[in-house]
Design a protein around this motif. Structure first.
Motif, PDB file in Angstrom:
ATOM      1  N   ILE A  35      43.787  44.794  45.409  1.00 29.46           N
ATOM      2  CA  ILE A  35      44.885  45.692  45.779  1.00 29.46           C
ATOM      3  C   ILE A  35      44.287  46.937  46.431  1.00 29.46           C
ATOM      4  O   ILE A  35      43.480  47.636  45.810  1.00 29.46           O
ATOM      5  CB  ILE A  35      45.715  46.091  44.550  1.00 29.46           C
ATOM      6  CG1 ILE A  35      46.407  44.857  43.959  1.00 29.46           C
ATOM      7  CG2 ILE A  35      46.740  47.162  44.909  1.00 29.46           C
ATOM      8  CD1 ILE A  35      47.414  44.202  44.877  1.00 29.46           C
ATOM      9  N   THR A  36      44.694  47.197  47.669  1.00 30.54           N
ATOM     10  CA  THR A  36      44.142  48.331  48.405  1.00 30.54           C
ATOM     11  C   THR A  36      45.258  49.250  48.897  1.00 30.54           C
ATOM     12  O   THR A  36      46.223  48.798  49.504  1.00 30.54           O
ATOM     13  CB  THR A  36      43.324  47.852  49.621  1.00 30.54           C
ATOM     14  OG1 THR A  36      42.282  46.977  49.186  1.00 30.54           O
ATOM     15  CG2 THR A  36      42.717  49.036  50.367  1.00 30.54           C
ATOM     16  N   PHE A  37      45.117  50.536  48.590  1.00 31.33           N
ATOM     17  CA  PHE A  37      45.934  51.582  49.205  1.00 31.33           C
ATOM     18  C   PHE A  37      44.960  52.481  49.971  1.00 31.33           C
ATOM     19  O   PHE A  37      44.440  53.453  49.421  1.00 31.33           O
ATOM     20  CB  PHE A  37      46.693  52.392  48.150  1.00 31.33           C
ATOM     21  CG  PHE A  37      47.800  51.637  47.473  1.00 31.33           C
ATOM     22  CD1 PHE A  37      48.960  51.325  48.155  1.00 31.33           C
ATOM     23  CD2 PHE A  37      47.677  51.227  46.151  1.00 31.33           C
ATOM     24  CE1 PHE A  37      49.991  50.620  47.537  1.00 31.33           C
ATOM     25  CE2 PHE A  37      48.692  50.518  45.526  1.00 31.33           C
ATOM     26  CZ  PHE A  37      49.854  50.211  46.217  1.00 31.33           C
ATOM     27  N   ASP A  38      44.707  52.103  51.241  1.00 28.38           N
ATOM     28  CA  ASP A  38      43.720  52.798  52.070  1.00 28.38           C
ATOM     29  C   ASP A  38      42.318  52.462  51.550  1.00 28.38           C
ATOM     30  O   ASP A  38      41.930  52.875  50.453  1.00 28.38           O
ATOM     31  CB  ASP A  38      43.944  54.311  52.073  1.00 28.38           C
ATOM     32  CG  ASP A  38      43.031  55.035  53.059  1.00 28.38           C
ATOM     33  OD1 ASP A  38      42.001  54.459  53.457  1.00 28.38           O
ATOM     34  OD2 ASP A  38      43.343  56.171  53.430  1.00 28.38           O
TER      35      ASP A  38
ATOM     36  N   GLU B 119      47.394  43.609  50.101  1.00 29.55           N
ATOM     37  CA  GLU B 119      47.185  42.691  48.983  1.00 29.55           C
ATOM     38  C   GLU B 119      46.457  41.442  49.475  1.00 29.55           C
ATOM     39  O   GLU B 119      46.927  40.747  50.371  1.00 29.55           O
ATOM     40  CB  GLU B 119      48.533  42.298  48.375  1.00 29.55           C
ATOM     41  CG  GLU B 119      48.438  41.264  47.274  1.00 29.55           C
ATOM     42  CD  GLU B 119      49.812  40.807  46.822  1.00 29.55           C
ATOM     43  OE1 GLU B 119      49.896  39.721  46.220  1.00 29.55           O
ATOM     44  OE2 GLU B 119      50.806  41.519  47.085  1.00 29.55           O
ATOM     45  N   GLN B 120      45.282  41.181  48.904  1.00 35.65           N
ATOM     46  CA  GLN B 120      44.494  40.016  49.291  1.00 35.65           C
ATOM     47  C   GLN B 120      44.208  39.169  48.056  1.00 35.65           C
ATOM     48  O   GLN B 120      43.609  39.645  47.101  1.00 35.65           O
ATOM     49  CB  GLN B 120      43.176  40.447  49.939  1.00 35.65           C
ATOM     50  CG  GLN B 120      43.350  41.295  51.196  1.00 35.65           C
ATOM     51  CD  GLN B 120      42.021  41.712  51.778  1.00 35.65           C
ATOM     52  OE1 GLN B 120      41.240  40.868  52.218  1.00 35.65           O
ATOM     53  NE2 GLN B 120      41.751  43.007  51.781  1.00 35.65           N
ATOM     54  N   GLY B 121      44.666  37.909  48.102  1.00 33.25           N
ATOM     55  CA  GLY B 121      44.466  37.008  46.983  1.00 33.25           C
ATOM     56  C   GLY B 121      43.376  36.004  47.244  1.00 33.25           C
ATOM     57  O   GLY B 121      42.965  35.776  48.386  1.00 33.25           O
ATOM     58  N   ASN B 122      42.894  35.420  46.163  1.00 32.98           N
ATOM     59  CA  ASN B 122      41.858  34.372  46.228  1.00 32.98           C
ATOM     60  C   ASN B 122      40.614  34.835  46.985  1.00 32.98           C
ATOM     61  O   ASN B 122      40.062  34.115  47.824  1.00 32.98           O
ATOM     62  CB  ASN B 122      42.425  33.107  46.876  1.00 32.98           C
ATOM     63  CG  ASN B 122      43.526  32.488  46.028  1.00 32.98           C
ATOM     64  OD1 ASN B 122      43.428  32.459  44.804  1.00 32.98           O
ATOM     65  ND2 ASN B 122      44.584  32.022  46.679  1.00 32.98           N
ATOM     66  N   ILE B 123      40.171  36.038  46.688  1.00 37.76           N
ATOM     67  CA  ILE B 123      38.948  36.580  47.285  1.00 37.76           C
ATOM     68  C   ILE B 123      37.778  36.304  46.336  1.00 37.76           C
ATOM     69  O   ILE B 123      37.881  36.584  45.137  1.00 37.76           O
ATOM     70  CB  ILE B 123      39.074  38.098  47.511  1.00 37.76           C
ATOM     71  CG1 ILE B 123      40.277  38.422  48.402  1.00 37.76           C
ATOM     72  CG2 ILE B 123      37.790  38.661  48.109  1.00 37.76           C
ATOM     73  CD1 ILE B 123      40.159  37.925  49.808  1.00 37.76           C
ATOM     74  N   PRO B 124      36.674  35.744  46.815  1.00 38.68           N
ATOM     75  CA  PRO B 124      35.499  35.566  45.948  1.00 38.68           C
ATOM     76  C   PRO B 124      35.106  36.910  45.335  1.00 38.68           C
ATOM     77  O   PRO B 124      35.090  37.928  46.025  1.00 38.68           O
ATOM     78  CB  PRO B 124      34.432  35.038  46.904  1.00 38.68           C
ATOM     79  CG  PRO B 124      35.208  34.382  48.008  1.00 38.68           C
ATOM     80  CD  PRO B 124      36.443  35.216  48.176  1.00 38.68           C
TER      81      PRO B 124
ATOM     82  N   LEU C 135      40.529  45.603  41.716  1.00 30.49           N
ATOM     83  CA  LEU C 135      40.899  44.246  41.320  1.00 30.49           C
ATOM     84  C   LEU C 135      42.117  44.349  40.407  1.00 30.49           C
ATOM     85  O   LEU C 135      42.123  45.142  39.466  1.00 30.49           O
ATOM     86  CB  LEU C 135      39.750  43.576  40.570  1.00 30.49           C
ATOM     87  CG  LEU C 135      38.405  43.482  41.295  1.00 30.49           C
ATOM     88  CD1 LEU C 135      37.401  42.764  40.417  1.00 30.49           C
ATOM     89  CD2 LEU C 135      38.554  42.799  42.634  1.00 30.49           C
ATOM     90  N   CYS C 136      43.153  43.569  40.689  1.00 31.53           N
ATOM     91  CA  CYS C 136      44.367  43.706  39.898  1.00 31.53           C
ATOM     92  C   CYS C 136      45.255  42.490  40.073  1.00 31.53           C
ATOM     93  O   CYS C 136      45.336  41.913  41.158  1.00 31.53           O
ATOM     94  CB  CYS C 136      45.126  44.969  40.317  1.00 31.53           C
ATOM     95  SG  CYS C 136      46.615  45.273  39.351  1.00 31.53           S
ATOM     96  N   GLY C 137      45.954  42.117  39.000  1.00 33.44           N
ATOM     97  CA  GLY C 137      46.856  40.977  39.073  1.00 33.44           C
ATOM     98  C   GLY C 137      48.308  41.339  38.863  1.00 33.44           C
ATOM     99  O   GLY C 137      49.152  40.462  38.730  1.00 33.44           O
TER     100      GLY C 137
ATOM    101  N   SER D 247      55.333  48.106  47.892  1.00 31.21           N
ATOM    102  CA  SER D 247      54.851  47.714  49.214  1.00 31.21           C
ATOM    103  C   SER D 247      54.206  48.885  49.942  1.00 31.21           C
ATOM    104  O   SER D 247      53.404  48.703  50.852  1.00 31.21           O
ATOM    105  CB  SER D 247      55.992  47.146  50.048  1.00 31.21           C
ATOM    106  OG  SER D 247      57.044  48.090  50.169  1.00 31.21           O
ATOM    107  N   ALA D 248      54.565  50.109  49.553  1.00 30.02           N
ATOM    108  CA  ALA D 248      53.962  51.322  50.117  1.00 30.02           C
ATOM    109  C   ALA D 248      54.119  52.437  49.103  1.00 30.02           C
ATOM    110  O   ALA D 248      55.100  52.468  48.338  1.00 30.02           O
ATOM    111  CB  ALA D 248      54.622  51.702  51.445  1.00 30.02           C
TER     112      ALA D 248
END
Length: 274
Positions: free
Chosen positions: A137-140, A108-113, A147-149, A154-155
């Motif tokens: 949001i990345t699963f592999d 999960e990575q937030g505040n990405i341009p 893109l998702c909010g 967690s897995a």
């Protein structure tokens, strides 16, 4: 007071309630229903996996056209030109569950341009509005990047199991898949298993499908025999009625009350008497 929904309007979070509190200006303690939230997370993450698998199995033309995720189930609308075949559904479900068993870890990575997110290959979801900074949001990274909010597991192993419950058309070129996950998926499978067990006991067989097919063949054969018996009965009745015909000025009059179970036999009888 229970919050039934939330929506974002003009950068403000609007809360919808089942009834207004007596004093809207009072202080309130907010608490999340952890059970519902967890179940919703299972269905939400499963939706991301399903989206990726649909594109893998059906083709890159698949795009999300709508989605509903709650604590009970998931619903996913997508672009596709034909009915998803039974074989494709089996493959889709098996592949989704393989990804679940792989226990892919959430990244999960937030505040990405947003431009950086697109360079990462992140897919934007239908109907969502995005600002300059987004959450990815990345699963592999080779499998599902979106893109998702929303809330997620967690897995993927937390999902446990996904079971497709229906597939159908909602509009021209748009299909819909509905599914359940976790405990609901287990209950769905267990219910089907119990029904098959009851059928085995009722039909006294280990192969209820074969028994039902045999019963259908027997019913069809009996229906044909009944039609044959009715035809013979109508033929005999015709001869009997003709003997009761009375000559009335150039035509034959038959006055008789009859009862036939088969309406087609009555039509045939009337035709034969003309």
């Amino acid at each position: 007071t229970y919050i039934t929904d939330t929506k974002k309007e003009n950068d403000l979070i609007v809360h919808f309630v089942d009834e207004l509190p007596e004093d809207p200006n009072a202080s309130f303690k907010a608490a999340v229903n952890s059970v519902d939230r967890k179940s919703t997370a299972l269905n939400h993450s499963a939706t991301h996996i399903l989206h990726a698998v649909l594109r893998d199995v059906l083709g890159d033309h698949v795009e999300q056209k709508g989605s509903l995720v709650n604590s009970d189930s998931l619903r996913f609308d997508f672009s596709h030109f034909s009915k998803v075949s039974d074989e494709e559904l089996v493959q889709i479900e098996a592949t989704v569950n393989a990804q679940i068993r792989a226990n892919l870890t959430l990244d999960e990575q937030g505040n990405i341009p947003i431009n950086s997110a697109k360079e990462m290959g992140a897919m934007a979801l239908f109907g969502e509005k995005y600002g300059d900074l987004v959450r990815v949001i990345t699963f592999d990274k080779e499998f599902s990047v979106e893109l998702c909010g929303g809330t997620h597991v967690s897995a993927t192993g937390d999902i446990g199991l996904m079971k497709i419950t229906s597939e159908g058309s909602v509009a021209a070129g748009i299909r819909r898949i509905e599914a359940v996950t976790g405990e609901n998926a287990f209950r769905e499978l267990n219910s089907a298993y119990n029904q098959v067990g009851e059928l085995k006991g009722l039909l006294k067989t280990k192969d209820p499908l074969k028994s039902v097919q045999q019963l259908q063949a027997q019913v069809k054969d009996l229906q044909q025999k009944i039609e044959g018996f009715n035809a013979k009965a109508a033929s005999g009745l015709k001869e009997e009625l003709l003997t009761k015909a009375v000559d009335k000025g150039g035509y034959k009059l038959i006055t008789e009350r009859i009862a036939l179970d088969d309406s087609s036999a009555i039509k045939n009888l009337c035709f034969d008497l003309k």
